[in-house]
Design an enzyme around this catalytic site. Structure first.
Site, PDB file in Angstrom:
ATOM      1  N   LYS A 250      -7.846  -4.144   4.167  1.00 19.99           N
ATOM      2  CA  LYS A 250      -6.771  -3.773   5.096  1.00 19.99           C
ATOM      3  C   LYS A 250      -7.149  -2.550   5.909  1.00 19.99           C
ATOM      4  O   LYS A 250      -6.839  -2.455   7.081  1.00 19.99           O
ATOM      5  CB  LYS A 250      -5.502  -3.431   4.306  1.00 19.99           C
ATOM      6  CG  LYS A 250      -4.767  -4.620   3.779  1.00 19.99           C
ATOM      7  CD  LYS A 250      -3.539  -4.155   3.013  1.00 19.99           C
ATOM      8  CE  LYS A 250      -3.060  -5.257   2.098  1.00 19.99           C
ATOM      9  NZ  LYS A 250      -2.111  -4.780   1.091  1.00 19.99           N
TER      10      LYS A 250
HETATM   11  N1  GLU Z   1      -0.363  -5.535  -5.514  1.00 14.22           N
HETATM   12  C1  GLU Z   1      -1.691  -5.978  -5.769  1.00 14.22           C
HETATM   13  C2  GLU Z   1      -2.433  -6.172  -4.464  1.00 14.22           C
HETATM   14  O1  GLU Z   1      -1.822  -6.397  -3.434  1.00 14.22           O
HETATM   15  C3  GLU Z   1      -1.748  -7.271  -6.548  1.00 14.22           C
HETATM   16  C4  GLU Z   1      -1.480  -7.058  -7.961  1.00 14.22           C
HETATM   17  C5  GLU Z   1      -1.530  -8.300  -8.809  1.00 14.22           C
HETATM   18  O2  GLU Z   1      -1.501  -9.424  -8.274  1.00 14.22           O
HETATM   19  O3  GLU Z   1      -1.533  -8.142 -10.008  1.00 14.22           O
HETATM   20  O4  GLU Z   1      -3.642  -6.116  -4.475  1.00 14.22           O
END
Ligand code: GLU
Length: 329
Positions: A250
Site C-alpha cells: 500500500k
Molecule cells: N488486517 C490484516 C491485514 O490487512 C489481516 C489480518 C488477518 O487476516 O489476520 O493485513
C-alpha cells in the site's frame, strides 16, 4: 455453521493483492453457504487513514463483495472496528496475566535491534537473552519514567494447526518468535492478541488470508490455547507479486482498487483476472464476484504466487468505461 471474514487494515487504499485475499475469503465462505464478517483492523492509531476506514469498504463493495456483519451493517458481535474493542483485549490480557504468563518488557525496539543477530527483515526472537537484558534495565527505565510493553511468555514446544493448502503445519513459537507483544509501550493493542480475541468472539471458524501472515499463525494458535479457546482452521494463499517479483504494498501506492475504479476499469475485469490468478479459471474472463462463487474449489487453488505483469495489467485495463470520468489511454 462455518463463518468467514475479511479484516482490512485501513492504513491506505486496498491494492490488488488485498482484493485477491478478500475475494478468496468471500468465495470460500459463500461457496460453503457461510455468513461473512467484515472487521476493520484500525488498531494502529497513527497509521490509520481515517478516509480509508469507510473507503476500503466501498472498494470491496465495488468488487461485488457483501457481508452479513460489519461496521456499517452491525451484527451480534459489534463493534466491528478494533479501535472500539479494547475491553475485550483487556479481558484476554487479564486471563493470561492470571496464569502468570505476562510480563512487563522495558526493552525498546532499538534495544532489541541492537541485540539482534537476526537476519535482516525478520523480527528478532525474544528469548532468554532478551529476558535477562530486560531484568537488567527494568529499574532504570522505570526511574526514567518510561512505560513498558506487555509480553506473553507462551509455553515451550511445538504447536500445530490445519492449513487448507498445506495440511498440518507444525511450528515452535518459543524458537521462532519468542515472547510476543500483547500491548505496546504506547498502549496500542498488538495485532496478535486482537486477531485471536476477535476471530474467537466473532466465531470465525476458518481464516483465509495471504501467506505473509503464515509465520504469525503459530503464535496466534498458542494464544488460542493459552486463552482456553479452540483455534480455527486457516487457509494461507500464495501472494500476488508485481512484474518485478515484489509483493504489492500500500505504501508504494500500488494499483489500488480506487485508482483502477477511477480510471474506468471494470470490476468484472479485476475479479476475472484475480480468479484466474488464483487458479479458479483456466483463462481470464469478465465475471462478477457472485457468478464465481460456484467456481471456488480449494483443490484448484494455485500453490504458487501470481504475477501481475504488463500483459495482466493490460488485460485488466482493457474495455475501460469512458463514462467514468477516467481517461483511457
Ligand atoms: N488486517 C490484516 C491485514 O490487512 C489481516 C489480518 C488477518 O487476516 O489476520 O493485513
Amino acid at each position: 455453521m462455518p463463518r468467514g471474514r475479511y479484516a482490512p487494515s485501513p492504513t491506505g487504499w486496498l491494492h490488488l493483492g488485498n482484493a485477491r485475499t478478500a475475494l478468496a475469503a468471500w468465495w470460500r465462505a459463500r461457496a460453503a453457504g457461510a455468513s461473512f464478517v467484515m472487521r476493520v483492523e484500525d488498531l494502529d492509531g497513527p497509521r490509520t487513514v481515517q478516509e480509508a476506514v469507510t473507503g476500503n469498504l466501498e472498494e470491496l463493495r465495488w468488487l461485488g463483495i457483501d457481508w452479513d456483519e460489519g461496521p456499517d451493517v452491525g451484527g451480534p458481535h459489534a463493534p466491528y472496528e478494533q479501535s472500539q474493542r479494547g475491553e475485550a483485549y483487556a479481558r484476554a490480557l487479564s486471563t493470561l496475566s492470571a496464569q502468570g504468563l505476562t510480563f512487563d518488557c522495558w526493552l525498546s525496539r532499538k534495544d532489541l535491534r541492537e541485540m539482534a543477530s537476526a537476519p535482516h527483515g525478520r523480527a528478532p526472537v525474544y528469548g532468554p537473552e532478551q529476558r535477562v537484558a530486560n531484568d537488567r534495565v527494568a529499574a532504570r527505565k522505570q526511574r526514567e519514567g518510561k512505560t513498558p510493553a506487555t509480553r506473553v511468555r507462551l509455553p515451550p514446544g511445538p504447536v500445530t494447526f490445519h492449513d487448507g493448502l498445506r495440511g498440518e503445519v507444525r511450528a515452535d513459537v518459543a524458537r521462532d518468535a519468542g515472547d510476543l507483544v500483547l500491548r505496546r509501550a504506547d498502549g496500542a493493542w498488538a495485532y496478535q492478541l486482537a486477531v485471536v480475541v476477535d476471530d474467537a468472539a466473532m466465531n470465525v471458524r476458518e481464516v483465509v488470508r495471504a501467506d505473509d501472515l503464515l509465520d504469525a499463525t503459530a503464535g496466534q494458535v498458542a494464544l488460542y490455547h493459552a486463552l482456553g479457546l479452540a483455534p480455527p482452521g486457516f487457509l494461507h494463499l500464495p501472494l500476488l507479486l508485481d512484474a518485478g517479483g515484489q509483493r504489492l504494498a500500500k505504501r508504494r501506492g500500488d494499483l489500488t482498487l480506487r485508482a483502477l475504479r477511477d480510471e474506468g476499469v471494470r470490476p468484472a475485469r479485476v475479479v476475472g483476472w484475480l480468479a484466474y490468478g488464483l487458479g479458479l479459471l483456466d483463462a481470464p474472463r469478465e465475471a462478477t464476484a457472485r457468478e464465481l462463487v460456484a467456481a471456488f474449489d480449494v483443490t484448484r487453488l494455485a500453490r504458487h504466487p501470481a504475477r501481475l505483469d504488463a500483459d495482466a495489467l493490460a488485460w485488466i485495463r482493457a474495455e475501460r468505461r469512458l463514462d467514468s470520468g477516467g481517461t483511457p489511454r
